[in-house]
Design an enzyme around this catalytic site. Sequence first.
Site, mmCIF file in Angstrom:
data_model
loop_
_atom_site.group_PDB
_atom_site.id
_atom_site.type_symbol
_atom_site.label_atom_id
_atom_site.label_comp_id
_atom_site.label_asym_id
_atom_site.label_seq_id
_atom_site.Cartn_x
_atom_site.Cartn_y
_atom_site.Cartn_z
ATOM 1 N N ASP A 80 0.896 -0.582 0.368
ATOM 2 C CA ASP A 80 -0.165 0.077 0.253
ATOM 3 C C ASP A 80 1.127 0.870 0.147
ATOM 4 O O ASP A 80 1.657 1.864 0.284
ATOM 5 C CB ASP A 80 -0.665 0.254 1.095
ATOM 6 C CG ASP A 80 -1.688 -0.495 1.152
ATOM 7 O OD1 ASP A 80 -1.670 -1.933 0.479
ATOM 8 O OD2 ASP A 80 -2.567 -1.196 2.026
ATOM 9 N N ASP A 81 0.405 2.158 -0.066
ATOM 10 C CA ASP A 81 1.101 3.849 -0.453
ATOM 11 C C ASP A 81 2.096 3.938 -1.376
ATOM 12 O O ASP A 81 2.300 5.385 -1.694
ATOM 13 C CB ASP A 81 1.393 4.289 0.829
ATOM 14 C CG ASP A 81 0.087 4.081 2.247
ATOM 15 O OD1 ASP A 81 -0.840 3.955 1.560
ATOM 16 O OD2 ASP A 81 0.311 3.833 3.265
ATOM 17 N N HIS A 130 -5.796 2.683 -4.225
ATOM 18 C CA HIS A 130 -5.819 3.057 -2.460
ATOM 19 C C HIS A 130 -6.821 4.033 -2.698
ATOM 20 O O HIS A 130 -7.500 4.426 -1.363
ATOM 21 C CB HIS A 130 -4.998 2.538 -2.235
ATOM 22 C CG HIS A 130 -4.184 2.244 -0.134
ATOM 23 N ND1 HIS A 130 -5.364 2.086 -0.230
ATOM 24 C CD2 HIS A 130 -3.860 3.125 0.390
ATOM 25 C CE1 HIS A 130 -5.262 1.845 1.302
ATOM 26 N NE2 HIS A 130 -3.969 3.023 1.720
ATOM 27 N N HIS A 134 -5.588 10.088 1.016
ATOM 28 C CA HIS A 134 -5.274 9.573 2.152
ATOM 29 C C HIS A 134 -5.618 10.138 2.923
ATOM 30 O O HIS A 134 -5.370 10.188 4.216
ATOM 31 C CB HIS A 134 -4.076 9.054 1.712
ATOM 32 C CG HIS A 134 -3.967 7.372 2.238
ATOM 33 N ND1 HIS A 134 -4.139 6.438 4.678
ATOM 34 C CD2 HIS A 134 -3.583 6.532 1.900
ATOM 35 C CE1 HIS A 134 -4.267 5.972 4.417
ATOM 36 N NE2 HIS A 134 -2.939 5.341 3.305
ATOM 37 N N HIS A 235 3.967 -1.770 2.781
ATOM 38 C CA HIS A 235 3.734 -0.209 2.468
ATOM 39 C C HIS A 235 4.480 -0.785 1.889
ATOM 40 O O HIS A 235 6.271 -1.095 2.058
ATOM 41 C CB HIS A 235 3.446 0.299 3.438
ATOM 42 C CG HIS A 235 2.662 0.280 4.198
ATOM 43 N ND1 HIS A 235 2.155 -0.708 5.772
ATOM 44 C CD2 HIS A 235 1.515 0.713 3.902
ATOM 45 C CE1 HIS A 235 0.973 -0.759 5.909
ATOM 46 N NE2 HIS A 235 0.685 0.087 4.631
#
Length: 276
Positions: A80-81, A130, A134, A235
């Site tokens: 992720d990210d 995603h 955020h 991540h």
Amino acid sequence: MKHRNCIVILFMITGILCVCFSTGFFSVEYTQNSYNKTIRQLEYQLGYSEMYSTQYPPETREMSKSENEVEIKTVYLTFDDGPSERTEEILDILKEYDIKATFFVVSSNGEKHKETLKRINDEGHTIGVHSASHSYKEIYKSVDSFLTDFETCYRYIETSTGISPSIFRFPGGSINNYNKTVFKEIIDEMGRRGFTYFDWNVSSEDATKNSSEDSIYTNVVKGCSRYTNSVVLMHDSRPKKDTVAALKRIIPTMLEQGYTFGKLDENVTPTVFKIE
């Protein structure tokens, strides 16, 4: 670089250095100031442990097997990210072992990482949505707020790679401390639109404050031993050097133990947090 010193020579040197760095003349990864700025931008990760809801433990919807069927333990590595500089390092490791993985990307990482995004796709990995911002408070204000954020990230992936992603991961997981009042509506709406979401049942804990290469390695290897199908949360944002280092140990260890690796798509049975 920003200097208040007005001496002409220093300005000239600064200009030359800026050109060299921007063109890749020097192989300097990034300055400490830049690193610290990135850390501040990713401070939301330090709140993950408080944000994740413990009320809804993850469950894997396992398919039944016949008595004679050999159990194959599959690991789905997810990141992720990203994309970021770390993503390139992770892709190199995956390529070395001919392993496919899944990347849930954040579109605010911008234009400079579009080539990395293309590489993810070109090398056969799965790209999922995603988030764009955020920002949990903004994303989970309402169903419409979530959809707006989702579409921004979706379009970023589509224009960068030419693919239309079909899977996604909720920022903070499908049920967290920010979306308690709207998660059911969002899940229903995203399902109606034909998207599949994935939570995880193994966490590397690489976003916690005191994580290390050793702790990440241990969390993943031990966590995967509990499941036939393990969806691992990791991540690939810029500071995650320990995640890269741990991955170099995780993959050979699990291959030696007989695990196979796969990538997520809409045909894989989702691992999701249990809704009671």
